[in-house]
Design a protein around this motif. Structure first.
Motif: not given
Length: 297
Positions: A139-141, A145-149, A152-157
């Protein structure tokens, strides 16, 4: 008693010799032929009997051979039958043994599969537990993604995180390598400084030795210079004396030649012949003086 009476009668019936029949060769031949025929008859009968016995024995041998062949074939068939039964029994035992081994293997496989299944159930339960525990991080990730922009996905993080970790590892390795290199260079410089200091100390010792040798050589040089000067002075004096001796010899030789009224044939530089001439002259003068002394006496 009866036998004794018979013997007495035989003794009484003794015929005279002239009453005996004569023996002729023809009778002997006839009798021999009769005996020969009888013997041949008995021999032929024996031969026939032997032939019958031989025929009977041959029949018995043939019968025995047939029985032997029959018995041998029966034995071979029985042996083949026994071998086939033994082979069948061995194959049956082998199949039973293989089947038991196969059952044992299958039981082990079933046991291993049950253990693996139990392990998989345990893994599934732990994974469910971990999913429940780490659901908040998901949920945090998603919120990041939603707030930073930026992602595109958790995989990118995770990719960004792995990239940063790899970069930090590379930088750390590079830093460690530089530190090791710096330490190695410092160690080499320290060793080189010690080596150069030892070399300088050795060169100073060599320089001191060379300085001492130079001082000694200068003393020796001054000594030999004084000796050479003395030798030069002595040589000059000797040369002067030699010149004076040569001049004296030449003058004396000229005077002798003049006194004797002989021409000067020896060159000025030929001291040896001059001295020879002077020597002869002195010897002559000594002889004259001896003669003069004798005369005056």
């Amino acid at each position: 008693m009866k036998k004794i009476c018979e013997l007495c009668v035989l003794c009484i019936r003794k015929y005279p010799e002239w009453d005996k029949p004569r023996v002729y060769p023809a009778f002997e031949v006839v009798r021999a032929r009769c005996e020969l025929e009888k013997t041949e008859g008995r021999l032929h009968a024996k031969w026939l009997e032997q032939q019958k016995k031989r025929k009977f024995m041959d029949e018995q041998w043939q019968h025995m051979r047939r029985q032997e062949l029959i018995l041998r074939e029966s034995f071979i068939k029985f042996n083949r039958f026994v071998k086939e039964n033994q082979e069948k029994r061995d194959r049956a035992d082998t199949k039973i043994k293989e089947e038991r081994e196969r059952q044992t293997i299958r039981q082990e496989e079933i046991k291993q599969i049950n253990e693996n299944l139990k392990h998989m159930y345990d893994v599934r339960d732990r994974m469910k537990k971990h999913v429940q525990e780490y659901q908040k991080y998901s949920y945090y990730l998603d919120r990041v993604i939603t707030e930073t922009g930026e992602f595109q996905s958790i995989s990118d993080i995770f990719n960004r995180y792995e990239t940063l970790v790899e970069a930090r590892s590379i930088l750390t390795e590079h830093q460690d390598k530089n530190l090791r290199l710096l330490e190695e260079r410092g160690t080499e410089m320290h060793h080189m400084t010690e080596l150069k200091a030892q070399q300088i100390l050795g060169l100073n010792n060599v320089l001191a030795q060379l300085q001492a040798r130079r001082d000694k050589a200068e003393v020796q040089a001054r000594k030999w210079e004084s000796i050479v000067s003395e030798i030069k002075v002595t040589a000059t004096e000797k040369n002067l004396e030699h010149t004076q001796v040569k001049t004296c010899c030449w003058n004396l030789y000229q005077q002798i030649c003049k006194k004797k009224d002989i021409p000067v044939t020896v060159s000025k530089d030929n001291i040896e012949q001059q001295l020879d001439q002077i020597k002869r002259t002195i010897i002559e003068l000594k002889s004259i003086m001896k003669i003069a002394k004798i005369i005056t006496k």
